[in-house]
Scaffold this motif. Structure first.
Motif, mmCIF file in Angstrom:
data_model
loop_
_atom_site.group_PDB
_atom_site.id
_atom_site.type_symbol
_atom_site.label_atom_id
_atom_site.label_comp_id
_atom_site.label_asym_id
_atom_site.label_seq_id
_atom_site.Cartn_x
_atom_site.Cartn_y
_atom_site.Cartn_z
ATOM 1 N N LEU A 166 0.831 -1.210 0.000
ATOM 2 C CA LEU A 166 0.000 0.000 0.000
ATOM 3 C C LEU A 166 0.864 1.257 0.000
ATOM 4 C CD1 LEU A 166 -2.745 -1.158 2.540
ATOM 5 C CD2 LEU A 166 -3.024 -0.842 0.072
ATOM 6 N N GLU A 167 1.948 1.234 0.765
ATOM 7 C CA GLU A 167 2.848 2.391 0.769
ATOM 8 C C GLU A 167 3.464 2.607 -0.608
ATOM 9 O OE1 GLU A 167 4.486 2.744 5.347
ATOM 10 O OE2 GLU A 167 5.479 1.326 3.987
ATOM 11 N N GLU A 168 3.850 1.524 -1.271
ATOM 12 C CA GLU A 168 4.447 1.649 -2.601
ATOM 13 C C GLU A 168 3.449 2.239 -3.593
ATOM 14 O OE1 GLU A 168 6.939 1.735 -5.761
ATOM 15 O OE2 GLU A 168 7.455 1.447 -3.653
ATOM 16 N N MET A 169 2.171 1.956 -3.389
ATOM 17 C CA MET A 169 1.145 2.504 -4.279
ATOM 18 C C MET A 169 0.742 3.925 -3.886
ATOM 19 S SD MET A 169 -1.407 -0.645 -5.294
ATOM 20 C CE MET A 169 -1.901 -1.103 -3.637
ATOM 21 N N GLY A 170 1.376 4.487 -2.858
ATOM 22 C CA GLY A 170 1.076 5.840 -2.442
ATOM 23 C C GLY A 170 -0.135 5.964 -1.546
ATOM 24 N N ARG A 171 -0.597 4.872 -0.984
ATOM 25 C CA ARG A 171 -1.805 4.882 -0.153
ATOM 26 C C ARG A 171 -1.403 4.825 1.325
ATOM 27 N NH1 ARG A 171 -5.011 0.060 -2.934
ATOM 28 N NH2 ARG A 171 -6.250 0.260 -1.018
ATOM 29 N N ASP A 172 -0.784 5.895 1.787
ATOM 30 C CA ASP A 172 -0.276 5.913 3.157
ATOM 31 C C ASP A 172 -1.387 5.797 4.191
ATOM 32 O OD1 ASP A 172 2.233 6.131 2.142
ATOM 33 O OD2 ASP A 172 2.509 8.257 2.630
ATOM 34 N N ALA A 173 -2.525 6.422 3.923
ATOM 35 C CA ALA A 173 -3.628 6.365 4.888
ATOM 36 C C ALA A 173 -4.122 4.931 5.054
ATOM 37 C CB ALA A 173 -4.770 7.283 4.450
ATOM 38 N N ASP A 174 -4.265 4.212 3.926
ATOM 39 C CA ASP A 174 -4.699 2.816 4.002
ATOM 40 C C ASP A 174 -3.643 1.962 4.699
ATOM 41 O OD1 ASP A 174 -7.040 3.432 2.686
ATOM 42 O OD2 ASP A 174 -6.280 2.857 0.701
ATOM 43 N N ALA A 175 -2.392 2.228 4.393
ATOM 44 C CA ALA A 175 -1.309 1.458 5.030
ATOM 45 C C ALA A 175 -1.321 1.676 6.534
ATOM 46 C CB ALA A 175 0.035 1.871 4.442
ATOM 47 N N GLY A 176 -1.520 2.910 6.959
ATOM 48 C CA GLY A 176 -1.568 3.201 8.394
ATOM 49 C C GLY A 176 -2.705 2.486 9.082
ATOM 50 N N ARG A 177 -3.867 2.451 8.425
ATOM 51 C CA ARG A 177 -5.013 1.758 9.034
ATOM 52 C C ARG A 177 -4.768 0.257 9.130
ATOM 53 N NH1 ARG A 177 -7.888 5.930 6.306
ATOM 54 N NH2 ARG A 177 -7.995 4.711 4.379
ATOM 55 N N GLU A 178 -4.144 -0.313 8.095
ATOM 56 C CA GLU A 178 -3.825 -1.745 8.154
ATOM 57 C C GLU A 178 -2.854 -2.031 9.293
ATOM 58 O OE1 GLU A 178 -4.936 -4.388 6.624
ATOM 59 O OE2 GLU A 178 -6.299 -3.321 5.270
ATOM 60 N N ALA A 179 -1.839 -1.193 9.431
ATOM 61 C CA ALA A 179 -0.861 -1.370 10.505
ATOM 62 C C ALA A 179 -1.537 -1.249 11.862
ATOM 63 C CB ALA A 179 0.257 -0.344 10.372
ATOM 64 N N GLN A 180 -2.376 -0.252 12.006
ATOM 65 C CA GLN A 180 -3.079 -0.045 13.272
ATOM 66 C C GLN A 180 -3.980 -1.235 13.600
ATOM 67 O OE1 GLN A 180 -6.206 3.088 13.569
ATOM 68 N NE2 GLN A 180 -4.827 3.996 15.101
ATOM 69 N N SER A 181 -4.645 -1.777 12.598
ATOM 70 C CA SER A 181 -5.543 -2.918 12.803
ATOM 71 C C SER A 181 -4.777 -4.140 13.296
ATOM 72 C CB SER A 181 -6.273 -3.239 11.498
ATOM 73 O OG SER A 181 -7.031 -4.429 11.620
ATOM 74 N N PHE A 182 -3.647 -4.419 12.659
ATOM 75 C CA PHE A 182 -2.899 -5.604 13.088
ATOM 76 C C PHE A 182 -2.300 -5.406 14.471
ATOM 77 C CE2 PHE A 182 1.136 -7.934 13.464
ATOM 78 C CZ PHE A 182 0.624 -9.230 13.450
ATOM 79 N N ARG A 183 -1.765 -4.230 14.736
ATOM 80 C CA ARG A 183 -1.169 -3.997 16.057
ATOM 81 C C ARG A 183 -2.220 -4.098 17.160
ATOM 82 N NH1 ARG A 183 2.916 -0.820 17.696
ATOM 83 N NH2 ARG A 183 1.532 0.955 18.119
ATOM 84 N N ALA A 184 -3.449 -3.757 16.846
ATOM 85 C CA ALA A 184 -4.512 -3.887 17.842
ATOM 86 C C ALA A 184 -4.879 -5.336 18.090
ATOM 87 C CB ALA A 184 -5.748 -3.107 17.385
ATOM 88 N N ARG A 185 -4.746 -6.157 17.033
ATOM 89 C CA ARG A 185 -5.152 -7.562 17.155
ATOM 90 C C ARG A 185 -4.059 -8.478 17.667
ATOM 91 N NH1 ARG A 185 -5.596 -9.934 12.636
ATOM 92 N NH2 ARG A 185 -4.884 -8.278 11.232
ATOM 93 N N ARG A 186 -2.825 -8.091 17.506
ATOM 94 C CA ARG A 186 -1.747 -9.042 17.739
ATOM 95 C C ARG A 186 -1.637 -9.468 19.197
ATOM 96 N NH1 ARG A 186 4.131 -6.912 16.400
ATOM 97 N NH2 ARG A 186 4.536 -9.065 16.998
ATOM 98 N N GLY A 187 -2.170 -8.657 20.120
ATOM 99 C CA GLY A 187 -2.130 -9.049 21.525
ATOM 100 C C GLY A 187 -2.922 -10.295 21.818
ATOM 101 N N ALA A 188 -3.916 -10.607 20.962
ATOM 102 C CA ALA A 188 -4.727 -11.806 21.156
ATOM 103 C C ALA A 188 -4.122 -13.012 20.462
ATOM 104 C CB ALA A 188 -6.148 -11.570 20.640
ATOM 105 N N LEU A 189 -3.040 -12.811 19.714
ATOM 106 C CA LEU A 189 -2.399 -13.916 19.005
ATOM 107 C C LEU A 189 -1.259 -14.483 19.837
ATOM 108 C CD1 LEU A 189 -2.309 -12.233 15.490
ATOM 109 C CD2 LEU A 189 -3.960 -13.946 16.307
ATOM 110 N N ILE A 190 -0.852 -15.674 19.488
ATOM 111 C CA ILE A 190 0.198 -16.362 20.235
ATOM 112 C C ILE A 190 1.547 -16.077 19.598
ATOM 113 C CG2 ILE A 190 1.035 -18.589 21.066
ATOM 114 C CD1 ILE A 190 -1.638 -17.689 22.246
ATOM 115 N N ALA A 191 2.429 -15.485 20.386
ATOM 116 C CA ALA A 191 3.794 -15.282 19.896
ATOM 117 C C ALA A 191 4.438 -16.634 19.695
ATOM 118 C CB ALA A 191 4.597 -14.453 20.889
#
Length: 909
Positions: A697-722
């Motif tokens: 997404l960043e390569e395509m110039g869609r920084d806002a979408d990339a930020g939302r994707e990053a934020q979504s995963f960082r919010a979910r990763r606490g429920a995942l198993i390291a």
């Protein structure tokens, strides 16, 4: 009435009487349901039916069964069954054949071997103490030594829980004496507090261990016993043990401290004793059977008839039945669950020594344990045992045995994918084949930890059916597979101890050497690898390990490649050596050799998806038609699918779309991939898709979408198993949020500072800088901050780390110097970073699949700035040949603008 050979008792057929006492007998018997030999302990009510004595014996038997079931250690007797048949209580237990420790007292045996035995006993007692249990009857009669040197601590029938736990529950448990005043336990081995009837804890076992140690080392008890029991107790309470002539002072000091009269003066735990003994213990090879002793004389069951005594738990059995640290082959799935992970095997040795610092890929944080114990030198020569010479599970059906045998051969050949497939067939033919479940877990753990944990749980449940060496493997891999985060250091320590117990076992020696690569200097690892090859010169993994040590730890690349060629020659099916040769040549930019090697690999092995990906990478790097490259990638994907690895197939198809600049299609496929792994609880399964999607997404110039994707995963990763090798993409994702305006610069800097602080080890220093500073830089200010934080070793000319890490480091240095306004300093690093046959696949760089093309673009910018028009045009042309057809690409658009300004003749777009 005692049973006779041939009698049936419940589902057991009696084969022989092993021992008897006043309350019953112990028999060797056959379990007709599972087809294994057991020690069958049967209680018999006396003629008078003394209910109190009978009840005490029944309670003791049940207690013994519960304790053994609660403890999981290869040195403790396994209980298979407990019950009652026609009113007669019984226990079915392991049956070990060998010698009692008592039989070795006053025998001529190397002191190092005796110390090794005492250390092993201490390790078993550690397990019991951690479970809150005190044995209360440690003595030479309660230690059995198998013919292979493995030990068993017997008779937990009078073990008790610690007084603290009892007080918490308001219980008294068993007392020190019976109702008639006789001792529970053996007076000669009792601690002073025990004979006085005071409260006891685990330090009472430590005292008994000290008495046992003194007796084994000196051939006599440390306290006077020649004047009867009263004199013995008085000596225990008041006398100091005589000097231990001929015993090393360090060992004598350990024993004397264990024999301290006051518990507070003893060691804090048995772990401390085991650690103190470890440097002095030599491998146990001849304690049970000396060279001048025939095998028949050496073989003795724990329950061999002895002078009359009450029946006790002398039962143990002959059981029938790092991930080697570097392979990229993803094995096929089992019939029960197809692995959903999308990452190739990273391999522990590779990650510990290389991938720790590769562009955001960090080994999961772990508790660093003490370094592995030093194995003492010994003149004794252990019997070499290749992995293919290990005993086959006798209880499995012939189909399962045949598949298992094929799996062992594949392990020896270094063909892990083939081995996994064979072990999978073995478990399908016989789900009770625990040794196959164990090796499947070892093979797959660093590629699919979720599936590995399922396999490992099956192995844990069937632990009692494993041979002792396999139990050691199970124990050694537990910190890797079942802990979150993975504790590599503890596995290294356990493997070091396992090599001491099984000095001739090439498989254990191999795992130890490969895991130790990340913890010991190369000069110390090389003897471990050579020891493995001395045990089995044709062991593919050990041959590969030597090559990897040369290539990835010493920088001796050509010598390492020569070692890989010897590996391929010695074990033609050694897929891992073929893979390493290809990966090394990719890093060196020898694309024609990569292509030739990949075709050789495909011809030898047949189904080899990674070989097809290496072929595709070589063709892509030299500018072959896209149709040819795509065919190789699709062939690899089809072979992954045939193995049940749908997610792995998806991943490689996505990489191809990114490599040719079809970013919109890559985005769609990444979202499909996210749905594919949606039910996988492991963080790594989701993390790869998240970080790759953000980069697209960043390569395509869609920084806002990339930020939302990053934020979504960082919010979910606490429920995942390291997981062991899930990687750490936190800062890359956070940087995308910063670019999208979703976090403040202050919050970003604070989190980066905390992240860097959490990785203080020198081993991580270069990786922390690459992932925490250099590759996050977007402007001159970022770059200057990165240069200020750069570790000195990043600029060393004589690199002793992997070529693959070197590529990422050069890319990071080149980018940083360019952004900081120093094109001259950037030039050599970007030139080195773009030499490889990268672009389609980047060995050891699972989150930086765009890095090669972006480095090419930066190389063009640097050459333009330095006045090298021809070199700039060449670099920009290569970028446009790859991404020039993209509908939206920041890199391609910028390259196109520079090509126009320079008047270059572009190759695409």
């Amino acid at each position: 009435m005692p049973l006779s050979p041939g009698d049936r008792f419940d589902r057991y057929v009696v084969e022989a009487l092993l021992g008897e006492g006043g309350m019953g007998e112990v028999y060797r018997a056959l379990d007709t349901r599972l087809g294994r030999a057991v020690a069958l302990k049967v209680l018999r009510r006396d003629a008078q039916g003394a209910s109190e004595t009978w009840g005490r014996q029944v309670r003791r038997m049940l207690r013994e069964a519960r304790i053994a079931a609660a403890l999981s250690d290869p040195g403790i007797v396994a209980v298979y069954d407990v019950g009652e048949h026609e009113g007669t209580p019984f226990i079915a237990m392991e049956l070990v054949q060998g010698k009692l420790l008592r039989d070795l007292i006053r025998k001529d045996a190397p002191i190092g071997e005796r110390i090794a035995l005492l250390s092993a006993v201490a390790e078993v007692l550690c397990c019991a103490h951690r479970a809150g249990l005190v044995h209360r009857d440690v003595k030479p009669e309660n230690v059995m030594i198998r013919e292979d040197g493995a030990i068993k601590v017997l008779d937990f029938g009078i073990a008790r829980r610690t007084d603290d736990e009892l007080a918490a529950e308001g219980q008294d448990d068993f007392a020190t004496r019976t109702g008639d005043g006789s001792f529970i336990g053996t007076p000669a081995y009792m601690a002073p507090e025990q004979v006085k009837g005071e409260a006891i804890d685990a330090r009472a076992d430590q005292f008994a261990w000290g008495v046992t140690a003194y007796e084994l080392l000196m051939g006599k008890l440390p306290f006077r016993s020649d004047r009867g029991p009263v004199s013995l107790i008085a000596s225990i309470l008041s006398d100091d043990p005589p000097p231990m002539d001929g015993v090393p002072p360090e060992i004598e000091s350990v024993v004397r401290r264990a024999l301290a009269k006051e518990p507070a003066d003893r060691y804090a735990s048995m772990e401390a004793i085991a650690a103190a003994l470890a440097p002095f213990a030599m491998p146990i090879t001849t304690l049970v059977r000396r060279n001048d002793e025939p095998a028949s004389a050496a073989r003795r069951s724990v329950q061999e008839p002895r002078p009359p005594a009450n029946t006790s738990s002398r039962a143990t059995t002959t059981r029938s039945s790092a991930r080697r640290a570097a392979t990229h082959h993803t094995p096929p799935a089992t019939s029960t669950r197809a692995p959903s992970r999308s990452r190739r095997f990273l391999g522990l040795a590779a990650v510990v020594t290389v991938g720790l610092a590769t562009a955001g890929v960090f080994l999961a944080r772990k508790a660093r344990t003490a370094p592995p114990p030093v194995l003492a030198r010994t003149a004794l020569t252990p019997v070499p045992t290749a992995v293919t010479a290990l005993p086959l599970p006798s209880f499995a059906n012939e189909e399962a045995r045949a598949a298992y045998r094929e799996g062992l051969q594949a392990l020896r050949d270094g063909a892990w994918r083939t081995a996994y497939a064979a072990f999978s067939r073995a478990t399908q033919a016989d789900p009770g084949l625990t040794a196959a479940w164990l090796r499947m877990a070892i093979v797959i753990w660093d590629a699919d930890v979720t599936t590995a944990r399922e396999h490992f749980r099956r192995a844990v449940m069937g632990r009692a059916t494993l041979e002792p060496h396999d139990q050691a493997l199970l124990d050694a891999h537990e910190p890797l597979i079942q802990r979150t985060p993975s504790d590599v250091g503890e596995s290294v320590r356990r493997l070091a101890l396992a090599t001491t117990r099984f000095p001739g076992n090439a498989e254990i020696a191999n795992y130890y050497s490969m895991f130790a690569i990340g913890y010991l200097p190369p000069s110390e690892v090389l003897p471990l690898v050579d020891r493995c090859l001395a045990l089995d010169p044709l062991y593919g993994d050990c041959l590969q390990g030597r090559a990897r040590l040369l290539i990835r730890r010493t920088g001796q690349v050509e010598e390492g490649l020569a070692a890989l060629e010897r590996c391929i020659e010695a074990t033609p099916a050694a897929s891992d050596c073929l893979m390493d040769r290809g990966d090394t040549n990719i890093a060196l930019g020898r694309c024609s050799l990569v292509e030739t090697g990949a075709r050789e690999w495909i011809a030898k092995v047949g189904s080899a998806p990674i070989a097809h990906m290496q072929l595709a990478a070589a063709m892509y790097a030299r500018g072959a038609p896209e149709a040819a490259v795509k065919t190789a990638v699709e062939t690899a994907a089809a072979q992954f699918r045939a193995q049940g690895l749908e997610a792995e197939a998806s991943k490689h198809l996505i990489l191809h779309e990114i490599a040719v600049g079809r970013f919109e299609q890559a985005e769609r496929m990444l979202r499909d991939h996210q749905r594919l792994v949606a039910n996988d609880p492991a963080a790594g399964a989701h993390g790869w898709a998240a970080i790759t999607l953000v980069q697209v997404l960043e390569e395509m110039g869609r920084d806002a979408d990339a930020g939302r994707e990053a934020q979504s995963f960082r919010a979910r990763r606490g429920a995942l198993i390291a997981e062991p090798l899930s990687g750490d993409f936190s800062l890359h994702l956070l940087r995308a949020e910063l670019a999208a305006g979703l976090v403040t610069r202050e919050a970003y800097e604070a989190e980066r500072a905390a992240w860097v602080k959490s990785h203080p080890e020198p081993l991580y220093r270069i990786g922390v800088w690459i992932s925490g500073y250099a590759l996050l830089a977007r402007d001159a200010e970022d770059a200057k901050a990165a240069l200020a934080a750069m570790p000195q070793e990043a600029l060393t000319k004589d690199r002793s780390f992997s070529l693959h890490l070197g590529l990422v480091l050069d890319s990071a240095l080149g980018q940083t110097y360019w952004l900081a306004g120093n094109p001259k300093a950037a030039l050599p690093h970007l030139t080195a970073a773009t030499v490889s046959c990268g672009g389609l696949i980047e060995p050891m760089m699972p989150t930086q699949h765009m890095r090669h093309t972006k480095s090419l673009h930066q190389l063009g910018l640097v050459r333009e700035a330095l006045g090298d028009r021809s070199g700039a045009c060449d670099a920009f042309g290569r970028v446009l040949a790859r991404w020039g057809g993209a509908r939206a690409s920041r890199t391609a658009a910028e390259a196109r603008a520079h090509v126009k300004a320079l008047g270059c003749e572009s190759k695409a777009g």
